[in-house]
Motif scaffolding. Structure first.
Motif, PDB file in Angstrom:
ATOM      1  N   GLY A  13       6.783  -0.735 -10.518  1.00 43.59           N
ATOM      2  CA  GLY A  13       7.005  -1.799  -9.553  1.00 43.59           C
ATOM      3  C   GLY A  13       8.466  -2.087  -9.294  1.00 43.59           C
ATOM      4  N   ILE A  14       9.277  -2.039 -10.328  1.00 39.87           N
ATOM      5  CA  ILE A  14      10.701  -2.342 -10.156  1.00 39.87           C
ATOM      6  C   ILE A  14      11.398  -1.282  -9.307  1.00 39.87           C
ATOM      7  N   VAL A  15      10.916  -0.045  -9.400  1.00 43.73           N
ATOM      8  CA  VAL A  15      11.474   1.031  -8.574  1.00 43.73           C
ATOM      9  C   VAL A  15      11.094   0.812  -7.117  1.00 43.73           C
ATOM     10  N   ARG A  16       9.826   0.489  -6.884  1.00 43.53           N
ATOM     11  CA  ARG A  16       9.392   0.221  -5.512  1.00 43.53           C
ATOM     12  C   ARG A  16      10.166  -0.935  -4.898  1.00 43.53           C
ATOM     13  N   ALA A  17      10.375  -1.983  -5.690  1.00 44.92           N
ATOM     14  CA  ALA A  17      11.106  -3.148  -5.186  1.00 44.92           C
ATOM     15  C   ALA A  17      12.539  -2.789  -4.829  1.00 44.92           C
ATOM     16  N   GLY A  18      13.162  -1.967  -5.658  1.00 42.29           N
ATOM     17  CA  GLY A  18      14.537  -1.564  -5.389  1.00 42.29           C
ATOM     18  C   GLY A  18      14.650  -0.719  -4.134  1.00 42.29           C
ATOM     19  N   ILE A  19      13.703   0.214  -3.951  1.00 45.18           N
ATOM     20  CA  ILE A  19      13.714   1.069  -2.757  1.00 45.18           C
ATOM     21  C   ILE A  19      13.456   0.235  -1.514  1.00 45.18           C
ATOM     22  N   ARG A  20      12.492  -0.678  -1.616  1.00 51.82           N
ATOM     23  CA  ARG A  20      12.183  -1.546  -0.474  1.00 51.82           C
ATOM     24  C   ARG A  20      13.409  -2.363  -0.063  1.00 51.82           C
ATOM     25  N   SER A  21      14.089  -2.917  -1.054  1.00 56.29           N
ATOM     26  CA  SER A  21      15.277  -3.717  -0.780  1.00 56.29           C
ATOM     27  C   SER A  21      16.351  -2.896  -0.077  1.00 56.29           C
ATOM     28  N   LEU A  22      16.517  -1.651  -0.529  1.00 58.36           N
ATOM     29  CA  LEU A  22      17.495  -0.764   0.099  1.00 58.36           C
ATOM     30  C   LEU A  22      17.122  -0.448   1.544  1.00 58.36           C
ATOM     31  N   GLN A  39      -3.821   8.056  -6.064  1.00 60.54           N
ATOM     32  CA  GLN A  39      -5.004   7.773  -5.253  1.00 60.54           C
ATOM     33  C   GLN A  39      -4.723   6.692  -4.225  1.00 60.54           C
ATOM     34  N   GLU A  40      -3.984   5.668  -4.636  1.00 59.53           N
ATOM     35  CA  GLU A  40      -3.633   4.601  -3.698  1.00 59.53           C
ATOM     36  C   GLU A  40      -2.713   5.127  -2.603  1.00 59.53           C
ATOM     37  N   ALA A  41      -1.848   6.072  -2.947  1.00 54.16           N
ATOM     38  CA  ALA A  41      -0.956   6.665  -1.941  1.00 54.16           C
ATOM     39  C   ALA A  41      -1.764   7.378  -0.862  1.00 54.16           C
ATOM     40  N   ILE A  42      -2.810   8.078  -1.288  1.00 51.46           N
ATOM     41  CA  ILE A  42      -3.673   8.773  -0.325  1.00 51.46           C
ATOM     42  C   ILE A  42      -4.363   7.764   0.580  1.00 51.46           C
ATOM     43  N   GLU A  43      -4.952   6.735  -0.020  1.00 52.11           N
ATOM     44  CA  GLU A  43      -5.679   5.725   0.753  1.00 52.11           C
ATOM     45  C   GLU A  43      -4.762   5.004   1.739  1.00 52.11           C
ATOM     46  N   GLN A  44      -3.555   4.647   1.273  1.00 51.23           N
ATOM     47  CA  GLN A  44      -2.607   3.945   2.137  1.00 51.23           C
ATOM     48  C   GLN A  44      -2.112   4.850   3.267  1.00 51.23           C
ATOM     49  N   ALA A  45      -1.878   6.131   2.947  1.00 53.57           N
ATOM     50  CA  ALA A  45      -1.403   7.065   3.976  1.00 53.57           C
ATOM     51  C   ALA A  45      -2.445   7.256   5.065  1.00 53.57           C
ATOM     52  N   VAL A  46      -3.702   7.347   4.668  1.00 53.79           N
ATOM     53  CA  VAL A  46      -4.786   7.508   5.643  1.00 53.79           C
ATOM     54  C   VAL A  46      -4.927   6.242   6.489  1.00 53.79           C
ATOM     55  N   ARG A  47      -4.832   5.085   5.848  1.00 49.50           N
ATOM     56  CA  ARG A  47      -5.025   3.818   6.560  1.00 49.50           C
ATOM     57  C   ARG A  47      -3.834   3.459   7.448  1.00 49.50           C
ATOM     58  N   LEU A  48      -2.627   3.612   6.906  1.00 47.62           N
ATOM     59  CA  LEU A  48      -1.424   3.171   7.619  1.00 47.62           C
ATOM     60  C   LEU A  48      -0.815   4.252   8.507  1.00 47.62           C
ATOM     61  N   GLN A  49      -1.040   5.519   8.140  1.00 50.41           N
ATOM     62  CA  GLN A  49      -0.448   6.668   8.841  1.00 50.41           C
ATOM     63  C   GLN A  49       1.042   6.456   9.095  1.00 50.41           C
ATOM     64  N   PRO A  50       1.823   6.332   8.024  1.00 49.85           N
ATOM     65  CA  PRO A  50       3.275   6.144   8.164  1.00 49.85           C
ATOM     66  C   PRO A  50       3.939   7.416   8.674  1.00 49.85           C
ATOM     67  N   ASP A  51       5.188   7.296   9.043  1.00 49.64           N
ATOM     68  CA  ASP A  51       5.949   8.479   9.450  1.00 49.64           C
ATOM     69  C   ASP A  51       6.361   9.290   8.222  1.00 49.64           C
ATOM     70  N   VAL A  52       6.752   8.585   7.164  1.00 55.56           N
ATOM     71  CA  VAL A  52       7.267   9.236   5.953  1.00 55.56           C
ATOM     72  C   VAL A  52       6.666   8.563   4.714  1.00 55.56           C
ATOM     73  N   VAL A  53       6.259   9.386   3.748  1.00 54.15           N
ATOM     74  CA  VAL A  53       5.839   8.880   2.443  1.00 54.15           C
ATOM     75  C   VAL A  53       6.882   9.291   1.417  1.00 54.15           C
ATOM     76  N   LEU A  54       7.442   8.310   0.705  1.00 55.83           N
ATOM     77  CA  LEU A  54       8.316   8.606  -0.426  1.00 55.83           C
ATOM     78  C   LEU A  54       7.414   8.780  -1.634  1.00 55.83           C
ATOM     79  N   MET A  55       7.342   9.976  -2.171  1.00 54.11           N
ATOM     80  CA  MET A  55       6.349  10.292  -3.193  1.00 54.11           C
ATOM     81  C   MET A  55       6.977  10.626  -4.543  1.00 54.11           C
ATOM     82  N   ASP A  56       6.648   9.808  -5.546  1.00 57.94           N
ATOM     83  CA  ASP A  56       7.028  10.151  -6.911  1.00 57.94           C
ATOM     84  C   ASP A  56       6.097  11.262  -7.393  1.00 57.94           C
ATOM     85  N   ILE A  57       6.546  12.083  -8.328  1.00 63.96           N
ATOM     86  CA  ILE A  57       5.707  13.175  -8.830  1.00 63.96           C
ATOM     87  C   ILE A  57       4.830  12.719  -9.982  1.00 63.96           C
ATOM     88  N   ALA A  58       5.424  12.022 -10.942  1.00 61.46           N
ATOM     89  CA  ALA A  58       4.695  11.620 -12.145  1.00 61.46           C
ATOM     90  C   ALA A  58       4.057  10.252 -11.948  1.00 61.46           C
TER      91      ALA A  58
END
Length: 221
Positions: A13-22, A39-58
């Motif tokens: 969460g702290i990483v997401r907050a930092g990226i969002r702030s930037l 799994q949530e990334a897949i669901e959100q991508a399908v629902r929101l259809q963003p231009d870009v997904v910033l994806m962590d690997i682990a």
């Protein structure tokens, strides 16, 4: 001018907050959602259809590799940028094969991340300079003209096994496709790996991409 719609996928969460702030400090970028798991990334991508997904690997439930492949299959228009701490080549090549268009390290400067998002949004590839340097150095050491000659020494059956292995087929699936026993299939695979001087699947994928024997992704050029 429309904004670049970004989805942030990271299990911290702290990483997401930092990226969002930037990102929210830039008028051409809009954070439209966050995901704390693959799994949530897949669901959100399908629902929101963003231009870009910033994806962590682990990530806990489903890796960024698996999530990337699933998103590209279900929403091909979404471009994916890996944002990770992993500098090792096998992660880089695996993410490209899964469908990512860019690869940026979390230790990178903010300007590099912003440049990567803007590049990936337009369909351009973007790689962190440190990753590019490591890949190029390893590529030169490998002497690809010799590597290609090793591939040419494979038998037709071994080349079929090579292709199926790179596609991610399991031993049982390869056995069924080629109508071979598992024991015979494993023998062909062992011979193929020995002739190529490779030890595992990640090395096999890197070899295949370097030699142009497989396509990384139709958007990657």
């Amino acid at each position: 001018m429309s904004k670049i719609r970004v989805l942030i996928a990271d299990d911290h969460g702290i990483v997401r907050a930092g990226i969002r702030s930037l990102l929210e400090g830039h008028s051409d970028i809009e954070v439209v959602g966050e995901a704390s798991s693959g799994q949530e990334a897949i669901e959100q991508a399908v629902r929101l259809q963003p231009d870009v997904v910033l994806m962590d690997i682990a990530m806990g439930d489903l890796s960024g590799l698996e999530a990337t492949a699933e998103i590209k299959e279900r929403v091909p228009s979404v471009n994916i940028l890996a944002l990770t701490m992993h500098e090792r080549e096998e992660y880089f090549f695996a993410m490209l094969k899964a469908g990512a268009l860019g690869y940026v390290l979390k230790e990178s400067e903010p300007d590099e991340l912003l440049a990567a998002i803007r590049a990936v949004h337009t369909g351009e590839a973007f790689l962190s300079p440190s990753v590019t340097k490591a890949v190029l150095e390893d590529y030169l050491i490998q002497r690809p003209e010799q590597a290609q000659s090793r591939y040419d020494r494979l038998t037709l059956r071994e080349k079929e096994v090579f292709r199926l292995a790179v596609e991610g087929k399991t031993t049982r699936e390869m056995s069924d496709i080629l109508h071979l026993s598992v024991k015979t299939l494993e023998k062909h695979r062992a011979n193929m790996m020995r002739k190529l001087g490779l030890q595992n699947l990640s090395e096999l994928i890197k070899y295949a991409i370097r030699q142009g024997l497989i396509e990384v992704d139709e958007n990657f050029s």
